[in-house]
Design a protein around this motif. Structure first.
Motif, PDB file in Angstrom:
ATOM      1  N   SER A  69      20.587   9.490  10.046  1.00 31.98           N
ATOM      2  CA  SER A  69      19.441  10.269   9.597  1.00 31.98           C
ATOM      3  C   SER A  69      19.797  11.743   9.666  1.00 31.98           C
ATOM      4  O   SER A  69      20.795  12.130  10.283  1.00 31.98           O
ATOM      5  N   HIS A  70      18.993  12.545   9.013  1.00 30.96           N
ATOM      6  CA  HIS A  70      19.105  13.986   9.190  1.00 30.96           C
ATOM      7  C   HIS A  70      17.706  14.559   9.333  1.00 30.96           C
ATOM      8  O   HIS A  70      16.712  13.903   9.027  1.00 30.96           O
ATOM      9  N   LEU A  88      14.635  12.081   8.408  1.00 27.16           N
ATOM     10  CA  LEU A  88      14.846  11.345   7.170  1.00 27.16           C
ATOM     11  C   LEU A  88      15.934  10.305   7.410  1.00 27.16           C
ATOM     12  O   LEU A  88      17.099  10.646   7.624  1.00 27.16           O
ATOM     13  N   PHE A  89      15.547   9.036   7.391  1.00 24.04           N
ATOM     14  CA  PHE A  89      16.496   7.965   7.653  1.00 24.04           C
ATOM     15  C   PHE A  89      17.380   7.742   6.425  1.00 24.04           C
ATOM     16  O   PHE A  89      16.909   7.847   5.290  1.00 24.04           O
ATOM     17  N   THR A  90      18.636   7.416   6.660  1.00 23.44           N
ATOM     18  CA  THR A  90      19.594   7.312   5.559  1.00 23.44           C
ATOM     19  C   THR A  90      20.264   5.945   5.447  1.00 23.44           C
ATOM     20  O   THR A  90      20.968   5.705   4.473  1.00 23.44           O
ATOM     21  N   SER A  91      20.073   5.054   6.422  1.00 25.12           N
ATOM     22  CA  SER A  91      20.758   3.767   6.369  1.00 25.12           C
ATOM     23  C   SER A  91      20.071   2.843   5.370  1.00 25.12           C
ATOM     24  O   SER A  91      18.857   2.944   5.139  1.00 25.12           O
ATOM     25  N   PRO A  92      20.817   1.929   4.754  1.00 23.67           N
ATOM     26  CA  PRO A  92      20.193   0.943   3.852  1.00 23.67           C
ATOM     27  C   PRO A  92      19.093   0.176   4.575  1.00 23.67           C
ATOM     28  O   PRO A  92      19.230  -0.188   5.733  1.00 23.67           O
ATOM     29  N   HIS A 131      13.902   4.745   2.599  1.00 18.50           N
ATOM     30  CA  HIS A 131      12.616   5.088   1.991  1.00 18.50           C
ATOM     31  C   HIS A 131      11.707   5.811   2.981  1.00 18.50           C
ATOM     32  O   HIS A 131      10.606   6.226   2.627  1.00 18.50           O
ATOM     33  N   LEU A 132      12.167   5.982   4.230  1.00 17.49           N
ATOM     34  CA  LEU A 132      11.290   6.284   5.360  1.00 17.49           C
ATOM     35  C   LEU A 132      11.546   7.677   5.926  1.00 17.49           C
ATOM     36  O   LEU A 132      12.692   8.129   6.024  1.00 17.49           O
ATOM     37  N   ALA A 133      10.470   8.335   6.326  1.00 18.40           N
ATOM     38  CA  ALA A 133      10.546   9.600   7.054  1.00 18.40           C
ATOM     39  C   ALA A 133       9.592   9.535   8.237  1.00 18.40           C
ATOM     40  O   ALA A 133       8.520   8.925   8.160  1.00 18.40           O
ATOM     41  N   GLU A 137      12.942  14.319  -1.328  1.00 23.58           N
ATOM     42  CA  GLU A 137      13.950  13.412  -0.756  1.00 23.58           C
ATOM     43  C   GLU A 137      13.695  11.953  -1.141  1.00 23.58           C
ATOM     44  O   GLU A 137      14.367  11.056  -0.635  1.00 23.58           O
ATOM     45  N   ASP A 138      12.727  11.722  -2.034  1.00 22.67           N
ATOM     46  CA  ASP A 138      12.413  10.387  -2.537  1.00 22.67           C
ATOM     47  C   ASP A 138      12.017   9.437  -1.414  1.00 22.67           C
ATOM     48  O   ASP A 138      12.493   8.303  -1.334  1.00 22.67           O
ATOM     49  N   ARG A 139      11.121   9.888  -0.537  1.00 23.17           N
ATOM     50  CA  ARG A 139      10.605   9.062   0.556  1.00 23.17           C
ATOM     51  C   ARG A 139       9.204   8.589   0.203  1.00 23.17           C
ATOM     52  O   ARG A 139       8.341   9.400  -0.131  1.00 23.17           O
ATOM     53  N   ARG A 140       8.975   7.286   0.324  1.00 26.39           N
ATOM     54  CA  ARG A 140       7.662   6.753  -0.024  1.00 26.39           C
ATOM     55  C   ARG A 140       6.773   6.547   1.189  1.00 26.39           C
ATOM     56  O   ARG A 140       5.561   6.389   1.049  1.00 26.39           O
ATOM     57  N   SER A 141       7.363   6.532   2.405  1.00 30.11           N
ATOM     58  CA  SER A 141       6.592   6.243   3.609  1.00 30.11           C
ATOM     59  C   SER A 141       6.827   7.329   4.649  1.00 30.11           C
ATOM     60  O   SER A 141       7.973   7.589   5.034  1.00 30.11           O
ATOM     61  N   LEU A 142       5.734   7.932   5.108  1.00 27.92           N
ATOM     62  CA  LEU A 142       5.789   8.955   6.154  1.00 27.92           C
ATOM     63  C   LEU A 142       4.983   8.442   7.335  1.00 27.92           C
ATOM     64  O   LEU A 142       3.796   8.140   7.208  1.00 27.92           O
ATOM     65  N   VAL A 143       5.626   8.309   8.499  1.00 29.26           N
ATOM     66  CA  VAL A 143       4.946   7.784   9.676  1.00 29.26           C
ATOM     67  C   VAL A 143       4.867   8.855  10.752  1.00 29.26           C
ATOM     68  O   VAL A 143       5.749   9.709  10.877  1.00 29.26           O
ATOM     69  N   VAL A 144       3.788   8.802  11.527  1.00 31.03           N
ATOM     70  CA  VAL A 144       3.576   9.761  12.604  1.00 31.03           C
ATOM     71  C   VAL A 144       2.776   9.068  13.704  1.00 31.03           C
ATOM     72  O   VAL A 144       1.969   8.175  13.424  1.00 31.03           O
ATOM     73  N   GLU A 145       3.022   9.475  14.934  1.00 31.03           N
ATOM     74  CA  GLU A 145       2.292   8.919  16.074  1.00 31.03           C
ATOM     75  C   GLU A 145       1.288   9.942  16.586  1.00 31.03           C
ATOM     76  O   GLU A 145       1.581  11.142  16.644  1.00 31.03           O
ATOM     77  N   ALA A 146       0.110   9.469  16.964  1.00 34.15           N
ATOM     78  CA  ALA A 146      -0.916  10.332  17.546  1.00 34.15           C
ATOM     79  C   ALA A 146      -1.609   9.586  18.670  1.00 34.15           C
ATOM     80  O   ALA A 146      -1.798   8.367  18.602  1.00 34.15           O
ATOM     81  N   ALA A 147      -1.968  10.321  19.721  1.00 32.14           N
ATOM     82  CA  ALA A 147      -2.711   9.712  20.824  1.00 32.14           C
ATOM     83  C   ALA A 147      -4.059   9.220  20.329  1.00 32.14           C
ATOM     84  O   ALA A 147      -4.704   9.853  19.478  1.00 32.14           O
ATOM     85  N   ALA A 148      -4.500   8.075  20.842  1.00 31.15           N
ATOM     86  CA  ALA A 148      -5.795   7.529  20.462  1.00 31.15           C
ATOM     87  C   ALA A 148      -6.908   8.488  20.852  1.00 31.15           C
ATOM     88  O   ALA A 148      -6.865   9.113  21.914  1.00 31.15           O
ATOM     89  N   ASP A 149      -7.886   8.635  19.960  1.00 32.61           N
ATOM     90  CA  ASP A 149      -9.070   9.471  20.211  1.00 32.61           C
ATOM     91  C   ASP A 149      -8.706  10.933  20.450  1.00 32.61           C
ATOM     92  O   ASP A 149      -9.379  11.639  21.211  1.00 32.61           O
ATOM     93  N   SER A 150      -7.646  11.384  19.795  1.00 34.97           N
ATOM     94  CA  SER A 150      -7.167  12.757  19.982  1.00 34.97           C
ATOM     95  C   SER A 150      -7.391  13.570  18.718  1.00 34.97           C
ATOM     96  O   SER A 150      -7.684  13.025  17.646  1.00 34.97           O
TER      97      SER A 150
END
Length: 333
Positions: free
Chosen positions: A55-56, A77-81, A85-87, A117-130
């Protein structure tokens, strides 16, 4: 007020950039996650400057009118097969500077980068009720996974019970362990066992899959060593030479009192024999013997991962906070 905010893409991270980043992270965590120790300045600098595996990274610093840092965004930005598609996003704003448009400005820059960068999925973590959860919900992210975070206090451990589990006989299996990189003679077997993580519960996350081989497991250990962290592994090996399961603990650089649980997995063909509990009890015993300065272990499990939650509760882990994984389906440019 957002017109007074300046976004700076960070390319070559300077010590001053890392210090500013740490200040935002520490302020944000103190407000949103009281009781969770923030990473130290050296950890932040290593995370920002050391290469990650397959990734970079892109990074932005938001600066207010007085020139002080008020927000940060990091994009992996993940780069492995299977994962190209994922960031993965980290976005934090100093609590004293919120509701000024900083988070929205940073997110706009991130989404534009995902499209480029042709990424279709962006994921993020957040604390519950924050505030982070509310931010995601207002900006078209959907909740994809719920996580339960647990703590094991080693100074409150039922050591006799843990020792009994760790020393229990499992005919046909033996325990082994190492620090850092897997020994050459176990590398191929370890890579095969690593692939068992591909069936862990991930909710509705479009998280892709990882294809592990011996070179990849060595490279991952090197990435962790380059950051200055220490990786401990305990594994169960079958009499036929196959690795049946393993558990990993990460010790952050410095004299951190809280260890982080990394992977724990049992290969499907070897499930149902109590190996997960055996491995984790053996790791606790190892920590007590080799790293007495560690006083607690943090782990997280998907809330529907009832088997691993049961294993952790039996060892003495107790829930102490919850987080949510959110995903934004990035529209094509």
């Amino acid at each position: 007020m957002s017109e007074h905010i300046r976004l700076t893409p960070l390319h070559d991270i300077s010590p001053a950039d890392a210090t500013a980043w740490h200040q935002v992270v520490a302020a944000s965590m103190a407000h949103d996650l009281p009781g969770v120790p923030p990473p130290g300045p050296e950890q932040i600098h290593a995370q920002l400057t050391k290469p990650a595996l397959n990734s970079h990274r892109l990074a932005w610093l938001a600066v207010g009118a007085d020139g002080s840092a008020i927000g940060v965004a990091g994009l992996r930005l993940f780069t492995s097969p299977g994962r190209d598609h994922l960031a993965e996003l980290e976005l934090l704003v100093d609590p004293a500077q919120r509701r000024l448009g900083t988070g929205s400005r940073l997110l706009s820059a991130v989404v534009a980068a995902c499209r480029a960068e042709d990424r279709r999925s962006l994921v993020v973590e957040a604390a519950a009720d924050s505030p982070g959860e509310a931010f995601c919900e207002k900006r078209s992210f959907r909740q994809a996974l719920a996580l339960d975070h647990l703590i094991l206090r080693l100074d409150q451990l039922d050591e006799a019970a843990v020792l009994q589990v760790a020393e229990a006989e499992h005919p046909g299996y033996r325990l082994t362990g190492w620090t850092g990189t897997v020994p050459d003679g176990l590398a191929a077997a370890f890579a095969t066992a690593k692939n068992a993580m591909n069936d862990m519960p991930v909710g509705d996350l479009d998280y892709g899959t990882v294809d592990w081989d011996a070179d990849r497991v060595r490279a991952m250990a090197q990435v962790i060593a380059d950051r200055g962290d220490t990786l401990l592994t305990v594994a169960a090996v079958h009499d036929d030479g196959a690795m049946a399961g393993y558990t990993e603990i990460l010790l952050p650089r410095g004299a951190a009192a809280r260890a982080q649980q990394y992977d724990t997995a049992v290969v499907p063909a070897h499930r149902g024999h109590g190996l997960g509990l055996w491995l984790k009890a053996a790791m606790v015993r190892r920590l007590r013997a080799e790293h007495p300065g560690v006083v607690e272990i943090e782990t997280d499990n998907a809330e529907d991962n009832v088997h691993m939650l049961a294993v952790n509760h039996r060892l003495g882990f107790r829930s102490y906070r919850r987080t949510r994984e959110f995903q934004l389906d990035v529209p094509a440019a």
